[in-house]
Design an enzyme around this catalytic site. Structure first.
Site, PDB file in Angstrom:
ATOM      1  CB  CYS A 186      96.688  39.261  22.590  1.00  0.00           C
ATOM      2  SG  CYS A 186      95.426  38.803  23.796  1.00  0.00           S
ATOM      3  NE  ARG A 209      97.921  35.646  21.772  1.00  0.00           N
ATOM      4  CZ  ARG A 209      97.902  35.803  20.449  1.00  0.00           C
ATOM      5  NH1 ARG A 209      99.005  35.583  19.738  1.00  0.00           N
ATOM      6  NH2 ARG A 209      96.799  36.176  19.825  1.00  0.00           N
TER       7      ARG A 209
END
Length: 212
Positions: free
Chosen positions: A110, A116
């Protein structure tokens, strides 16, 4: 490798269920399993020989690692798994030498690979477990250290071919080069994000908004 053929409707439902249970922070989980890979190790493998998965959301605008898939974390589901496996199978088929037993690396990132990226790596891990087949051993899940933030800082000047669809409107590097405080205009680091060895890169201001 015929993993996509094993994605029956029943299994897709099960994959959706197990991925929905993955907790927000998976940085330590990935660290404990030595899943992080350096930029140098990624380049040694060759971008055409791996599946790079960029899971940034709005902050994915303005450029990406050349050849990477963009599958947003906020939309990451069983269909995303299908896209990843399809590309992995394509890499196997395109290899000139017979290396069917060699695993295909699926490398997530990410902006900083702190929240993420690891989270989606764990989601794929759980999805592959649902398939219950030895063929899942042909997929090796990894996470890129430093994420795209460190990638663009390192290669913006020297190796622009490693950055696809660069748009300086989001970065400002062409106007304000060599300023460590420069960052993507749509990204703010959440203050509760897991600390990493690269957490202070760019002196990115923390925010309560969940991004990474």
């Amino acid at each position: 490798m015929d993993l996509t053929k094993k994605l029956t409707s029943q299994r897709l439902v099960r994959i959706r269920e197990v991925m929905s249970k993955v907790a927000k922070d998976q940085y330590r989980w990935c660290q404990d399993r030595n899943m992080y890979i350096t930029q140098e190790d990624l380049l040694k493998r060759g971008l055409k020989n791996v599946v790079v998965v960029d899971v940034r959301d709005d902050d994915g605008r303005g450029g990406k690692i050349t050849g990477s898939l963009h599958l947003e974390d906020s939309l990451f589901d069983e269909k995303s798994v299908q896209v990843i496996l399809k590309k992995a199978e394509q890499i196997i088929q395109d290899r000139k030498e017979n290396s069917g037993d060699k695993p295909v690396d699926v490398i997530f990132h990410c902006m900083e690979s702190a929240r993420r990226g690891p989270r989606c790596a764990r989601r794929l891990f759980e999805a592959l477990d649902v398939l219950e087949t030895d063929e899942t051993q042909k997929i090796r899940i990894l996470v890129l250290q430093g994420g795209f933030d460190q990638w663009i800082r390192k290669f913006f000047k020297t190796r622009r071919e490693l950055i696809e669809d660069y748009d300086d409107e989001y970065w400002g590097y062409e106007e304000l080069q060599d300023r460590p405080e420069q960052k993507h205009s749509l990204y703010e680091r959440p203050e509760d994000q897991p600390k990493t060895p690269w957490s202070e890169a760019g002196s990115i201001k923390a925010t309560k908004k969940e991004k990474e």
